[in-house]
Motif scaffolding. Sequence first.
Motif, mmCIF file in Angstrom:
data_model
loop_
_atom_site.group_PDB
_atom_site.id
_atom_site.type_symbol
_atom_site.label_atom_id
_atom_site.label_comp_id
_atom_site.label_asym_id
_atom_site.label_seq_id
_atom_site.Cartn_x
_atom_site.Cartn_y
_atom_site.Cartn_z
ATOM 1 N N HIS A 144 15.524 -6.875 -0.261
ATOM 2 C CA HIS A 144 16.534 -6.661 0.779
ATOM 3 C C HIS A 144 17.030 -5.223 0.827
ATOM 4 O O HIS A 144 17.723 -4.829 1.746
ATOM 5 N N LYS A 145 16.697 -4.447 -0.199
ATOM 6 C CA LYS A 145 17.113 -3.039 -0.197
ATOM 7 C C LYS A 145 16.041 -2.228 0.535
ATOM 8 O O LYS A 145 14.858 -2.332 0.218
ATOM 9 N N ALA A 146 16.466 -1.481 1.500
ATOM 10 C CA ALA A 146 15.529 -0.708 2.334
ATOM 11 C C ALA A 146 14.599 0.147 1.484
ATOM 12 O O ALA A 146 15.053 0.857 0.583
ATOM 13 N N GLY A 147 13.309 0.029 1.768
ATOM 14 C CA GLY A 147 12.337 0.871 1.074
ATOM 15 C C GLY A 147 11.914 0.389 -0.295
ATOM 16 O O GLY A 147 11.115 1.035 -0.965
ATOM 17 N N GLN A 163 0.818 -1.222 0.000
ATOM 18 C CA GLN A 163 0.000 0.000 0.000
ATOM 19 C C GLN A 163 0.850 1.269 0.000
ATOM 20 O O GLN A 163 0.374 2.342 -0.355
ATOM 21 N N ASP A 164 2.115 1.127 0.424
ATOM 22 C CA ASP A 164 3.009 2.297 0.486
ATOM 23 C C ASP A 164 3.722 2.539 -0.845
ATOM 24 O O ASP A 164 4.610 3.371 -0.928
ATOM 25 N N THR A 165 3.371 1.766 -1.872
ATOM 26 C CA THR A 165 4.120 1.838 -3.132
ATOM 27 C C THR A 165 3.197 2.090 -4.324
ATOM 28 O O THR A 165 1.974 2.071 -4.204
ATOM 29 N N ALA A 166 3.829 2.281 -5.469
ATOM 30 C CA ALA A 166 3.083 2.507 -6.715
ATOM 31 C C ALA A 166 2.320 1.258 -7.164
ATOM 32 O O ALA A 166 1.528 1.320 -8.101
ATOM 33 N N PHE A 167 2.545 0.132 -6.504
ATOM 34 C CA PHE A 167 1.800 -1.085 -6.857
ATOM 35 C C PHE A 167 0.398 -1.112 -6.232
ATOM 36 O O PHE A 167 -0.412 -1.971 -6.554
ATOM 37 N N ALA A 189 9.385 -1.049 -6.930
ATOM 38 C CA ALA A 189 8.947 0.312 -6.639
ATOM 39 C C ALA A 189 9.417 0.670 -5.239
ATOM 40 O O ALA A 189 9.544 -0.205 -4.377
ATOM 41 N N ASN A 190 9.675 1.944 -5.020
ATOM 42 C CA ASN A 190 10.145 2.390 -3.707
ATOM 43 C C ASN A 190 9.015 2.961 -2.872
ATOM 44 O O ASN A 190 8.089 3.586 -3.396
ATOM 45 N N ALA A 191 9.109 2.752 -1.586
ATOM 46 C CA ALA A 191 8.111 3.272 -0.649
ATOM 47 C C ALA A 191 7.977 4.770 -0.804
ATOM 48 O O ALA A 191 8.968 5.482 -0.980
ATOM 49 N N GLY A 192 6.740 5.239 -0.762
ATOM 50 C CA GLY A 192 6.508 6.677 -0.809
ATOM 51 C C GLY A 192 6.597 7.286 -2.194
ATOM 52 O O GLY A 192 6.373 8.483 -2.369
#
Length: 197
Positions: free
Chosen positions: A29-32, A6-10, A66-69
């Motif tokens: 494994h990559k933050a965010g 929900q925090d992403t473009a998906f 996709a990255n958070a935010g």
Amino acid sequence: MTLSIQDTAFARLEAEGRLFNSVLKAPTHKAGRFGFRGDLALKFQAKLADEARPPEIACEQVIAAANAGETQIGFLCGFLLSFEYLKLLAEVLGETLSPQGKYFLFCDNIDLSKRYQVEYGGATFYVLPIDEATVYNEMLELLYLEKTELKRLDTAGKTDAVTERALAFKDSFPKISYEEGLALMGPVRNPYENRPV
């Protein structure tokens, strides 16, 4: 706090039930970063009662991140049975496409010796042929990633490795318009032909 889709473009694609057959739909494994590997429904079949029917048209073997935010998907690659479906894909992705994003489409009906760049919906798509291989293998080859080096990684780790290299991709191919692509594409193969029923 765990990263949620929900925090992403998906988020919208997930809400519309477009992300299916997933082997990964989780933070990497990559933050965010949130990764998705599976299929993306482009056109649904008419639903009868409660039965879940496979989509009429899908972008298959998708690897995306996709990255958070962020409201846009930074990287996506997948398989299309026909180049023509690029328009449908761009419409489905809509506002999640970024002019800076890296999008790779392996199309079943383009000349095996050709690669193109097509601008559509405010984004650039790298359009490549696919030769009986998987999108994952084709991406490793395109990005010069050694399969043996990635073997020990889990699905999220492999997705990170492909994403990192794809985001740094700088090659350019001959630019064509979507209309030119339609004129160049070959006939669409029936994927169910010659398969035992």
